[in-house]
Design an enzyme around this catalytic site. Sequence first.
Site, PDB file in Angstrom:
ATOM      1  N   ARG A   1       0.913  -1.503  -0.032  1.00 47.95           N
ATOM      2  CA  ARG A   1       0.006  -0.055  -0.111  1.00 47.95           C
ATOM      3  C   ARG A   1       0.709   1.250  -0.150  1.00 47.95           C
ATOM      4  O   ARG A   1       0.577   2.068  -0.615  1.00 47.95           O
ATOM      5  CB  ARG A   1      -0.890  -0.230   1.162  1.00 47.95           C
ATOM      6  CG  ARG A   1      -1.946   1.120   1.137  1.00 47.95           C
ATOM      7  CD  ARG A   1      -2.903   0.990   2.105  1.00 47.95           C
ATOM      8  NE  ARG A   1      -2.439   0.972   3.655  1.00 47.95           N
ATOM      9  CZ  ARG A   1      -3.152   0.721   4.648  1.00 47.95           C
ATOM     10  NH1 ARG A   1      -4.484   0.595   4.498  1.00 47.95           N
ATOM     11  NH2 ARG A   1      -2.564   1.087   5.801  1.00 47.95           N
TER      12      ARG A   1
ATOM     13  N   LYS B   1      -2.461   6.677   1.297  1.00 48.16           N
ATOM     14  CA  LYS B   1      -2.225   7.069   2.790  1.00 48.16           C
ATOM     15  C   LYS B   1      -1.082   8.224   2.849  1.00 48.16           C
ATOM     16  O   LYS B   1       0.107   7.933   2.767  1.00 48.16           O
ATOM     17  CB  LYS B   1      -1.807   5.827   3.512  1.00 48.16           C
ATOM     18  CG  LYS B   1      -1.996   6.114   4.975  1.00 48.16           C
ATOM     19  CD  LYS B   1      -2.058   4.851   5.717  1.00 48.16           C
ATOM     20  CE  LYS B   1      -1.969   4.571   7.310  1.00 48.16           C
ATOM     21  NZ  LYS B   1      -2.932   5.653   7.950  1.00 48.16           N
TER      22      LYS B   1
ATOM     23  N   GLU C   1     -15.764   7.248   5.498  1.00 51.77           N
ATOM     24  CA  GLU C   1     -14.766   6.677   6.652  1.00 51.77           C
ATOM     25  C   GLU C   1     -14.761   7.809   7.870  1.00 51.77           C
ATOM     26  O   GLU C   1     -15.149   8.771   7.504  1.00 51.77           O
ATOM     27  CB  GLU C   1     -13.498   6.267   6.142  1.00 51.77           C
ATOM     28  CG  GLU C   1     -12.738   7.075   5.275  1.00 51.77           C
ATOM     29  CD  GLU C   1     -11.381   6.651   5.141  1.00 51.77           C
ATOM     30  OE1 GLU C   1     -10.878   5.709   5.537  1.00 51.77           O
ATOM     31  OE2 GLU C   1     -10.748   7.248   4.057  1.00 51.77           O
TER      32      GLU C   1
HETATM   33  N1  PLP Z   1      -8.876   4.788   6.962  1.00 52.28           N
HETATM   34  C1  PLP Z   1      -7.882   5.750   7.347  1.00 52.28           C
HETATM   35  C2  PLP Z   1      -8.273   7.233   6.767  1.00 52.28           C
HETATM   36  C3  PLP Z   1      -6.790   5.469   8.172  1.00 52.28           C
HETATM   37  O1  PLP Z   1      -5.974   6.507   8.474  1.00 52.28           O
HETATM   38  C4  PLP Z   1      -6.533   4.153   8.682  1.00 52.28           C
HETATM   39  C5  PLP Z   1      -5.607   3.759   9.134  1.00 52.28           C
HETATM   40  O2  PLP Z   1      -4.592   3.369   8.720  1.00 52.28           O
HETATM   41  C6  PLP Z   1      -7.656   3.343   8.159  1.00 52.28           C
HETATM   42  C7  PLP Z   1      -8.609   3.674   7.523  1.00 52.28           C
HETATM   43  C8  PLP Z   1      -7.493   1.754   8.522  1.00 52.28           C
HETATM   44  O3  PLP Z   1      -6.615   1.133   7.814  1.00 52.28           O
HETATM   45  P1  PLP Z   1      -5.554  -0.076   8.275  1.00 52.28           P
HETATM   46  O4  PLP Z   1      -6.530  -1.089   8.822  1.00 52.28           O
HETATM   47  O5  PLP Z   1      -4.858  -0.601   7.342  1.00 52.28           O
HETATM   48  O6  PLP Z   1      -4.831   0.444   9.419  1.00 52.28           O
HETATM   49  C1  COI Z   2      -3.600   3.613  11.771  1.00 53.76           C
HETATM   50  O1  COI Z   2      -4.181   3.145  12.109  1.00 53.76           O
HETATM   51  O2  COI Z   2      -2.475   3.087  11.814  1.00 53.76           O
HETATM   52  C2  COI Z   2      -3.600   5.113  11.359  1.00 53.76           C
HETATM   53  O3  COI Z   2      -2.567   5.360  10.616  1.00 53.76           O
HETATM   54  C3  COI Z   2      -4.803   5.862  11.653  1.00 53.76           C
HETATM   55  C4  COI Z   2      -4.304   7.197  12.340  1.00 53.76           C
HETATM   56  C5  COI Z   2      -3.388   6.991  13.682  1.00 53.76           C
HETATM   57  C6  COI Z   2      -3.672   8.381  11.461  1.00 53.76           C
END
Ligand code: PLP
Ligand code: COI
Length: 344
Positions: free
Chosen positions: A82, A184, A220
């Site tokens: 990612r 991200k 989200e």
């Molecule tokens: N959505 C956003 C905007 C985020 O910053 C995150 C955190 O990483 C997520 C969703 C959840 O993603 P993940 O499950 O890969 O941590």
């Molecule tokens: C995560 O869940 O790792 C994120 O990056 C979410 C937030 C702390 C920005």
Amino acid sequence: MEKQNLDWSNLGFEYRPIDKRFISNYKDGAWDEGTLSDDPEVRINECSGILQYCQEVFEGMKAYSRKDGSVVIFRPEMNAERMANSAEYIAMPPYPVEKFVEACDAVVKANLSWVPPYGSGASLYLRPYMFASGPVIGVKPSDEYQFRIIAMPVGPYFKGGAKPLSLVVSDFDRAAPHGTGHIKAGLNYAMSLHAYVDAHQRGFDENVFLDSATRTYIEETGGANFLFVTKDGEVVTPESHTILPSITRRSLMIVARDILGLKVSERPVKVDELKDFAEAGLCGTAAVISPVGKITYKGEEIFLPSGMKEMGPITKKLYDTLTGIQSGDIEAPEGWIHVVHPGK
Ligand code: PLP
Ligand code: COI
């Protein structure tokens, strides 16, 4: 190995500089080998691309201690891939996937005393990130970049742990229909801060973004995806090209379908449907699954039937199964657990 003397069960989600971080620099078209460093300070040019035009991407992942003393990371290749996609989307050189995972291992191994013990509920948060370090003044990509992985022990993202959250649907947009919502990049998070402050000033725990094209679909929050449970027990997650493809959410949909035998669907979710759901949760690496008790939309409070006291029953099953997989108490689907340190 002796652990640090911390109150592991009462950690918040806070920055804390620890012993070692990984640093690699990109110059003349190539990444260097990278090294571990003691220095928490970054020194860059006053005109660096990150400072002028916000060219930065990052990841979030966790290392866990297991009962047998081993230390593992959850699906790190997914984060590596990612981050490479995020980087390419804003014209940055991707950091190689294999080297990303090796660097995560090096950081965890160099900071083992900071990995929270099994059963504490805490974990070692890893924050890989990459930024434009070279100078630019015209609007264009930089020629030089730095990739870092920092780490810190963390507890729950939301204060109060498993207490259901009160959310508000935001009047502001996070991501443009053909923009950067699916990567991200720090710029998306800067976009979300005004809405975050507005929601907190009004006493909410977090704000919910709608799709910016029609403002009728749930997207989200600033840092997590949504999961909903219907009154007949189906797990539903919003489908959208402008949200982050959460690794936790994708894993939970597999857990729900293959381990818990639940019906699952990924589809657009209308904001008007909120009143029909039985349970809701926010999911992500930091959020794990944080239950939602109430969502305020246009001044109307929509209470989830699971209530404001505890997680709904299906959300709880998902939470227990995912955290059980991460801590080794439940057998993981193949390839989900990356062992960094073998334990005894
Ligand atoms: N959505 C956003 C905007 C985020 O910053 C995150 C955190 O990483 C997520 C969703 C959840 O993603 P993940 O499950 O890969 O941590
Ligand atoms: C995560 O869940 O790792 C994120 O990056 C979410 C937030 C702390 C920005």
